[in-house]
Write an enzyme that holds these catalytic residues in place. Structure first.
Site, mmCIF file in Angstrom:
data_model
loop_
_atom_site.group_PDB
_atom_site.id
_atom_site.type_symbol
_atom_site.label_atom_id
_atom_site.label_comp_id
_atom_site.label_asym_id
_atom_site.label_seq_id
_atom_site.Cartn_x
_atom_site.Cartn_y
_atom_site.Cartn_z
ATOM 1 N N VAL A 96 -67.834 -62.904 20.215
ATOM 2 C CA VAL A 96 -66.743 -63.816 19.916
ATOM 3 C C VAL A 96 -67.224 -65.142 20.458
ATOM 4 O O VAL A 96 -67.454 -65.281 21.645
ATOM 5 C CB VAL A 96 -65.445 -63.389 20.627
ATOM 6 C CG1 VAL A 96 -64.376 -64.439 20.458
ATOM 7 C CG2 VAL A 96 -64.964 -62.062 20.067
ATOM 8 N N PRO A 97 -67.427 -66.115 19.584
ATOM 9 C CA PRO A 97 -68.146 -67.330 19.966
ATOM 10 C C PRO A 97 -67.371 -68.247 20.894
ATOM 11 O O PRO A 97 -67.061 -69.369 20.557
ATOM 12 C CB PRO A 97 -68.426 -68.010 18.636
ATOM 13 C CG PRO A 97 -67.511 -67.389 17.654
ATOM 14 C CD PRO A 97 -67.013 -66.102 18.186
ATOM 15 N N CYS A 98 -67.106 -67.768 22.080
ATOM 16 C CA CYS A 98 -66.366 -68.600 23.023
ATOM 17 C C CYS A 98 -67.208 -69.796 23.436
ATOM 18 O O CYS A 98 -66.695 -70.794 23.894
ATOM 19 C CB CYS A 98 -65.990 -67.790 24.256
ATOM 20 S SG CYS A 98 -67.374 -66.932 24.999
ATOM 21 N N HIS A 99 -68.515 -69.688 23.264
ATOM 22 C CA HIS A 99 -69.376 -70.789 23.679
ATOM 23 C C HIS A 99 -69.369 -71.915 22.654
ATOM 24 O O HIS A 99 -69.899 -72.981 22.909
ATOM 25 C CB HIS A 99 -70.800 -70.285 23.860
ATOM 26 C CG HIS A 99 -71.324 -69.553 22.675
ATOM 27 N ND1 HIS A 99 -70.927 -68.269 22.359
ATOM 28 C CD2 HIS A 99 -72.173 -69.917 21.709
ATOM 29 C CE1 HIS A 99 -71.549 -67.899 21.246
ATOM 30 N NE2 HIS A 99 -72.294 -68.875 20.835
#
Length: 183
Positions: free
Chosen positions: A146-149
Site C-alpha cells: 500500500v503505497p504509503c510512501h
DNA sequence: AAACGAGGTTCCT
DNA sequence: AGGAACCTCGTTT
C-alpha cells in the site's frame, strides 16, 4: 490487487510471518490464508521490535513463524516484473472502516505518482480530515505494497514516515528506477 | 522561520 | 467519558 477485508483486531485470524532481505533493509512479511496481511521494515537485530510493532495492530490474532509460506510473497512484492493484472497480489486489509478506505485510496495512486494527505481527505469527502488521514496512513500495515510512501505533505515535502524518512526516500528512489527499467 | 490552533479518528486511562 | 497522539494544514507571530 484483490483486496479482502477483516474486522479490526484480527480476532480469529491466524497469521504466518517470516523475515527476508529486501531492497530497503530487513523485511517482515505477514500473511493469512487469504493473502498478504502485513509488511514491515527494519534492520537485522530488530526482529523483535518489528514483530511487536505488527502484533500490536492485531492483538487478537494468532501468530506462526512460517518462512516457507511467506517466502513466495516476499519474492513477489519486490519484483515489479510480477506486478500485473492477470496475477494480482492477494492482500487482506485488517483495520477500521476509515483506515481501510484510506488504504484503498492509496492503492489507486499510480506508480511513480504522489499524492498528499489533504488530497486523500478530499477524496473521502472529508476535506478537513488531513490529519486523520495521516494517522490512518501511519497505521498502514503493508508499507510499500500500500503505497504509503507516495503520500507527501501539502507542498510536496516529504513529511514523516513510521519506519524512517530515509527509508521513505529509498522507496521513492527505487520506484523511480523501476519505472525506467520496466517501461 | 517558528509557533499555534483546528481538525477527524483512534487508542489508552 | 476524557485526553493525548498522529506520516497535517493554514494562518499568525
Amino acid at each position: 490487487m484483490s483486496p479482502g477485508e477483516w474486522k479490526a483486531g484480527g480476532e480469529g485470524l491466524t497469521i504466518s510471518y517470516g523475515f527476508f532481505p529486501s531492497p530497503f533493509g530487513y523485511a517482515l512479511v505477514m500473511a493469512t490464508d487469504r493473502g498478504l496481511a502485513g509488511l514491515a521494515f527494519g534492520d537485522p537485530g530488530e526482529e523483535k521490535a518489528m514483530l511487536a510493532d505488527m502484533t500490536r495492530r492485531w492483538p487478537k490474532a494468532a501468530y506462526v513463524d512460517d518462512k516457507a509460506r511467506t517466502a513466495p510473497l516476499a519474492a513477489r512484492v519486490f519484483d515489479s516484473r510480477l506486478w500485473r493484472p492477470d496475477r494480482p497480489l492477494r492482500i487482506v486489509m485488517i483495520g477500521t472502516d476509515f483506515e481501510v478506505r484510506v488504504w484503498e485510496t492509496l492503492l489507486g495512486i499510480p506508480m511513480g505518482k504522489c499524492s498528499t494527505y489533504s488530497d486523500i481527505a478530499n477524496k473521502l469527502g472529508k476535506p478537513k480530515a488531513a490529519r486523520a488521514v495521516g494517522a490512518a496512513v501511519g497505521k498502514n500495515p503493508m508499507s510499500f505494497v500500500v503505497p504509503c510512501h507516495r503520500v507527501l505533505g501539502r507542498s510536496g515535502d516529504i513529511t514523516g514516515y513510521h519506519w524512517g524518512l530515509t527509508r521513505k526516500r529509498a522507496m521513492l528512489g527505487w520506484e523511480a528506477g523501476q519505472v525506467v527499467g520496466t517501461a
